[in-house]
Design a protein around this motif. Structure first.
Motif, PDB file in Angstrom:
ATOM      1  N   TYR A  42      -4.208   5.150  -0.071  1.00 43.89           N
ATOM      2  CA  TYR A  42      -4.997   5.872   0.928  1.00 43.89           C
ATOM      3  C   TYR A  42      -4.413   7.265   1.151  1.00 43.89           C
ATOM      4  O   TYR A  42      -3.193   7.472   1.042  1.00 43.89           O
ATOM      5  CB  TYR A  42      -4.998   5.134   2.282  1.00 43.89           C
ATOM      6  N   LEU A  43      -5.293   8.181   1.521  1.00 43.53           N
ATOM      7  CA  LEU A  43      -4.888   9.488   2.034  1.00 43.53           C
ATOM      8  C   LEU A  43      -5.373   9.573   3.475  1.00 43.53           C
ATOM      9  O   LEU A  43      -6.573   9.514   3.741  1.00 43.53           O
ATOM     10  CB  LEU A  43      -5.508  10.619   1.210  1.00 43.53           C
ATOM     11  N   ILE A  44      -4.406   9.674   4.435  1.00 44.59           N
ATOM     12  CA  ILE A  44      -4.792   9.865   5.835  1.00 44.59           C
ATOM     13  C   ILE A  44      -4.934  11.368   6.050  1.00 44.59           C
ATOM     14  O   ILE A  44      -3.965  12.111   5.945  1.00 44.59           O
ATOM     15  CB  ILE A  44      -3.737   9.294   6.803  1.00 44.59           C
TER      16      ILE A  44
ATOM     17  N   LYS B 148       4.114   7.973   9.957  1.00 46.23           N
ATOM     18  CA  LYS B 148       5.003   7.439   8.914  1.00 46.23           C
ATOM     19  C   LYS B 148       5.701   6.177   9.389  1.00 46.23           C
ATOM     20  O   LYS B 148       5.840   5.207   8.635  1.00 46.23           O
ATOM     21  CB  LYS B 148       6.029   8.505   8.520  1.00 46.23           C
ATOM     22  N   ALA B 149       6.150   6.191  10.657  1.00 47.02           N
ATOM     23  CA  ALA B 149       6.822   5.004  11.213  1.00 47.02           C
ATOM     24  C   ALA B 149       5.858   3.829  11.273  1.00 47.02           C
ATOM     25  O   ALA B 149       6.232   2.680  10.985  1.00 47.02           O
ATOM     26  CB  ALA B 149       7.369   5.325  12.602  1.00 47.02           C
ATOM     27  N   MET B 150       4.600   4.089  11.643  1.00 46.94           N
ATOM     28  CA  MET B 150       3.598   3.023  11.726  1.00 46.94           C
ATOM     29  C   MET B 150       3.332   2.413  10.341  1.00 46.94           C
ATOM     30  O   MET B 150       3.143   1.198  10.211  1.00 46.94           O
ATOM     31  CB  MET B 150       2.298   3.576  12.321  1.00 46.94           C
ATOM     32  N   ILE B 151       3.332   3.264   9.334  1.00 45.29           N
ATOM     33  CA  ILE B 151       3.122   2.768   7.966  1.00 45.29           C
ATOM     34  C   ILE B 151       4.263   1.843   7.567  1.00 45.29           C
ATOM     35  O   ILE B 151       4.047   0.716   7.086  1.00 45.29           O
ATOM     36  CB  ILE B 151       3.009   3.954   6.984  1.00 45.29           C
ATOM     37  N   GLU B 152       5.497   2.289   7.783  1.00 48.04           N
ATOM     38  CA  GLU B 152       6.656   1.490   7.384  1.00 48.04           C
ATOM     39  C   GLU B 152       6.794   0.226   8.223  1.00 48.04           C
ATOM     40  O   GLU B 152       7.161  -0.832   7.705  1.00 48.04           O
ATOM     41  CB  GLU B 152       7.919   2.351   7.491  1.00 48.04           C
TER      42      GLU B 152
ATOM     43  N   SER C 210       1.839  12.133  15.874  1.00 50.16           N
ATOM     44  CA  SER C 210       2.542  13.106  15.042  1.00 50.16           C
ATOM     45  C   SER C 210       2.676  12.510  13.639  1.00 50.16           C
ATOM     46  O   SER C 210       2.496  11.302  13.437  1.00 50.16           O
ATOM     47  CB  SER C 210       3.930  13.394  15.606  1.00 50.16           C
ATOM     48  N   ARG C 211       3.016  13.342  12.679  1.00 49.82           N
ATOM     49  CA  ARG C 211       3.200  12.846  11.308  1.00 49.82           C
ATOM     50  C   ARG C 211       4.333  11.828  11.246  1.00 49.82           C
ATOM     51  O   ARG C 211       4.231  10.824  10.530  1.00 49.82           O
ATOM     52  CB  ARG C 211       3.477  14.021  10.370  1.00 49.82           C
TER      53      ARG C 211
ATOM     54  N   LEU D 250       0.834  -1.209   0.000  1.00 48.75           N
ATOM     55  CA  LEU D 250       0.000   0.000   0.000  1.00 48.75           C
ATOM     56  C   LEU D 250       0.867   1.256   0.000  1.00 48.75           C
ATOM     57  O   LEU D 250       1.867   1.338   0.704  1.00 48.75           O
ATOM     58  CB  LEU D 250      -0.913   0.010   1.220  1.00 48.75           C
ATOM     59  N   LYS D 251       0.443   2.242  -0.807  1.00 46.81           N
ATOM     60  CA  LYS D 251       1.118   3.539  -0.856  1.00 46.81           C
ATOM     61  C   LYS D 251       0.207   4.560  -0.192  1.00 46.81           C
ATOM     62  O   LYS D 251      -0.938   4.737  -0.609  1.00 46.81           O
ATOM     63  CB  LYS D 251       1.410   3.935  -2.299  1.00 46.81           C
ATOM     64  N   ILE D 252       0.733   5.199   0.852  1.00 49.59           N
ATOM     65  CA  ILE D 252      -0.123   6.038   1.697  1.00 49.59           C
ATOM     66  C   ILE D 252       0.438   7.456   1.799  1.00 49.59           C
ATOM     67  O   ILE D 252       1.645   7.637   2.012  1.00 49.59           O
ATOM     68  CB  ILE D 252      -0.277   5.421   3.101  1.00 49.59           C
ATOM     69  N   VAL D 253      -0.457   8.437   1.656  1.00 48.94           N
ATOM     70  CA  VAL D 253      -0.102   9.851   1.787  1.00 48.94           C
ATOM     71  C   VAL D 253      -0.684  10.380   3.100  1.00 48.94           C
ATOM     72  O   VAL D 253      -1.812  10.033   3.467  1.00 48.94           O
ATOM     73  CB  VAL D 253      -0.653  10.679   0.602  1.00 48.94           C
ATOM     74  N   ILE D 254       0.113  11.195   3.821  1.00 50.28           N
ATOM     75  CA  ILE D 254      -0.346  11.824   5.061  1.00 50.28           C
ATOM     76  C   ILE D 254      -0.461  13.322   4.824  1.00 50.28           C
ATOM     77  O   ILE D 254       0.450  13.934   4.269  1.00 50.28           O
ATOM     78  CB  ILE D 254       0.649  11.561   6.212  1.00 50.28           C
ATOM     79  N   SER D 255      -1.558  13.928   5.251  1.00 45.04           N
ATOM     80  CA  SER D 255      -1.709  15.378   5.086  1.00 45.04           C
ATOM     81  C   SER D 255      -2.515  15.957   6.243  1.00 45.04           C
ATOM     82  O   SER D 255      -3.516  15.378   6.659  1.00 45.04           O
ATOM     83  CB  SER D 255      -2.392  15.703   3.755  1.00 45.04           C
ATOM     84  N   GLY D 256      -2.062  17.100   6.763  1.00 42.27           N
ATOM     85  CA  GLY D 256      -2.793  17.773   7.833  1.00 42.27           C
ATOM     86  C   GLY D 256      -2.146  17.598   9.192  1.00 42.27           C
ATOM     87  O   GLY D 256      -1.037  17.082   9.332  1.00 42.27           O
TER      88      GLY D 256
END
Length: 668
Positions: A633-635, A613-617, A608-609, A596-602
């Motif tokens: 996904y966009l979180i 990111k660490a949780m995704i990896e 924290s961001r 899965l490729k995930i983008v974080i915004s906001g």
């Protein structure tokens, strides 16, 4: 007007007034009117804490307590610049640039501020995080303290990128620094040595209220991100001023653009003289290729960019009289000679002492008692003796002879062949070594014991309560409360810190043991390779040097440590105390987000961001910075950029909340 709207209105108004006063030097209201607006906002936030903005102007006065500064990996490494001390080297660098880049070249000349490098992240125009340079790869999160600096905007204005980082230097204005020292002198407290070190120490203070009171300042001069305005460094910095940042001003010649080596030299020569009139300290200038495309073309070495170089001004030199040579004993037993001088002004500070490094340096200088010596500040910070005025030497002057016995315990000094330092071999009975080893053990990179510092360690040793770091784990409340200036709360905090240190990972414990030449990185490699303290202490020379980056010197030092019966007895006591003396196998990440490729915004409430990111990896996913048709996904958090939201909707990318993401991992 309801409370929420009034808080927003006051926040915006105070941000604008702060910017006008501290950045643009214009006063739009009286101090009294400003204070009344701030008090109103403070009152509303106190009554309605749920409506308070994390970047509220009330944060400028400080008050947050930071127990520990979290380590943050830089998204863009903060590389150091290669240094030059001659104009000829600058000419050679400029010639290399012209040889390797086609077309016209513009250069940007800037001041090299003598402060603390900082990187500040903004998302959707809001201050998110401030991180020190650290080792260039990772630094410390000092956001709470940086928020108190009046010239750092908490909310941007104008047409800024959705996400970016801006870098610059936090420094101590000379006027504020001198006022602080004058106040300390009145109180009978020791004065600070120089603005740069004081700025660094202030930025690491736990109480942001103290930071706010000291009056640090900041100039920002480098923008990093994926969607920057302009095609060059100079233009982007100028644009950043429109977003609310205090950037170097062209009209003051803090930053200029030129297309010739003559223009570069004019800038260097101007500030070599005029730096004495600046309201802050600099130690040189920086020259950069302006165009971003040309910067990419020139690229980087392992340590620094090829498109930039620093020119360091020659250190100021003064003469003084050598009054006496004394000797200090370090944690490892290394003996350092120190020149005690007649007080002399150097670089804005009073210099009374200078390091002589070792016996070879004394011999090289052919130093004699009462010599007139020349003193410089190495790198504008550390005083050093660079020569002797032989014409002023008295005929009957006696040479300085390096001592043969330890000045603390009287042991005969040793010097290993091939090494510059003399050592006291009495490592378990020499007081400065005892204190130094325990201080190293409790340090931030070691066991990181809260509530315990160098001064308290010295008190404990002097009282006979501890003689090594294993003794820390037998201390009782009754032992500690008897120390000078020790209250119940402080004593309990120390005991809690000692107890908590039992959970510190093995690699940090190994570093804390203070085995000579075993630094932080080496300790980690050894712990990961041999796994337990018993295997390390029983390892052969061949087994040790087989570990990556472990050479002859480190291996022999570990063998010597392991052959000392007193060291082994201390290790046994650490085992009994319950410290982590073996490597705990890391919990393997799940594959729930595999592919899965995930983008974080906001901005997010729970994480924290960087944590997201660490949780995704950790769970097999991949962090991506921009939205495309391949995005899974966009979180989405608060204040997410409208452009990303629109693009996600257009491409049909699934938008989830922080809570949705958490449920994906927990399976709830």
């Amino acid at each position: 007007m309801n409370v929420r709207d009034r808080i927003k209105e006051l926040t915006a108004q105070l941000h604008a007034l702060n910017h006008a006063y501290y950045v643009e030097n214009t006063s739009e209201v009286s101090d009294y009117e400003f204070d009344q607006l701030l008090k109103e906002l403070e009152g509303l936030e106190k009554k309605h804490p749920d409506l308070a903005d994390p970047n509220s102007p009330t944060k400028r006065v400080g008050g947050d307590i930071t127990k520990k500064f979290a380590t943050v990996v830089h998204q863009y490494p903060m590389l150091s610049l290669s240094n030059s001390y001659s104009q000829e080297e600058i000419q050679e660098w400029e010639a290399r640039v012209r040889k390797n880049v086609e077309g016209d070249i513009e250069y940007v000349c800037e001041l090299k501020y003598d402060g603390v490098a900082i990187g500040i992240r903004y998302e959707n125009g809001r201050f998110v995080q401030a991180v020190t340079r650290g080792d260039g790869t990772q630094g410390e999160d000092v956001s709470a303290n940086v928020r108190t600096i009046k010239t750092v905007p908490l909310q941007l204005k104008g047409n800024y990128p959705e996400e970016f980082e801006i870098r610059g230097e936090i420094f101590f204005p000379l006027e504020n620094f001198h006022q602080l020292n004058a106040m300390r002198e009145e109180l009978g407290e020791p004065q600070f040595a120089n603005p740069r070190n004081t700025a660094s120490g202030t930025l690491k203070m736990q109480d942001s209220k103290v930071v706010a009171d000291r009056g640090l300042d900041c100039l920002l001069y480098g923008v990093y991100g994926g969607d920057l305005p302009g095609t060059g460094h100079f233009e982007t910095v100028a644009t950043a001023a429109n977003w609310g940042f205090q950037v170097p001003k062209e009209e003051k010649k803090y930053i200029v653009k030129t297309n010739s080596i003559e223009g570069i030299m004019d800038f260097i020569n101007h500030w070599d003289v005029e730096r004495a009139n600046l309201p802050f300290e600099i130690d040189g200038v920086v020259i950069k290729v302006n165009d971003y495309g040309q910067q990419q073309e020139l690229g980087f070495t392992a340590k620094s960019p090829r498109w930039a170089i620093a020119y360091k001004f020659k250190a100021e030199r003064v003469s003084s009289i050598l009054e006496e040579v004394t000797y200090q004993v370090g944690r490892t037993g290394a003996i350092t000679p120190v020149a005690n001088l007649q007080p002399v002004q150097l670089g804005g500070t009073t210099v009374k002492r200078a390091s002589l490094h070792n016996a070879d340096q004394i011999a090289k200088l052919n130093l004699h008692e009462r010599d007139e010596v020349y003193v410089e500040k190495g790198g504008e910070i550390i005083p050093k003796i660079v020569g002797v005025n032989l014409d002023a030497r008295a005929e009957d002057a006696q040479p300085v002879v390096f001592i043969e016995n330890c000045p603390e315990c009287g042991s005969e000094l040793k010097r290993t062949e091939g090494e510059a330092q003399h050592y006291c071999p009495n490592d378990l009975g020499c007081r400065p070594q005892i204190i130094g080893k325990i201080d190293h053990f409790i340090s931030r990179k070691g066991l990181n014991i809260d509530g315990l510092g160098t001064e308290t360690v010295a008190l404990l040793v002097n009282k006979g309560l501890i003689a090594n770091y294993a003794d820390l784990y037998k201390l009782t409340f009754e032992d500690i409360i008897e120390l000078d200036r020790m209250a119940d709360k402080s004593a309990n905090n120390m005991l809690q810190g000692i107890e908590a240190s039992k959970q510190v990972p093995f690699e940090k414990v190994l570093f804390g043991l203070g085995i000579r030449f075993v630094g932080e990185t080496v300790a980690k490699k050894i712990a990961q390779s041999l796994l337990t303290i018993d295997k390390i202490l029983s390892a052969t020379y061949d087994e040790l040097i087989a570990i990556d980056e472990i050479g002859d010197k480190i291996a022999l030092s570990i063998l010597a440590f392991a052959q000392n019966e007193e060291n082994l007895a201390i290790i046994e006591r650490l085992k009994e105390a319950g410290l982590q003396l073996e490597t705990v196998a890391e919990v393997k990440a799940s594959n729930k987000l595999e592919g899965l490729k995930i983008v974080i915004s906001g901005v997010f409430e729970k994480y924290s961001r960087n944590e997201l990111k660490a949780m995704i990896e950790d769970n097999g996913g991949k962090n991506v910075g921009s939205i495309s048709a391949k995005t899974s996904y966009l979180i989405a958090g608060d204040n997410m950029g409208p452009a990303k939201l629109e693009k996600a909707n257009t491409l049909g990318v699934k938008i989830i909340s922080e809570l949705d993401f958490e449920k994906m991992l927990t399976g709830e």
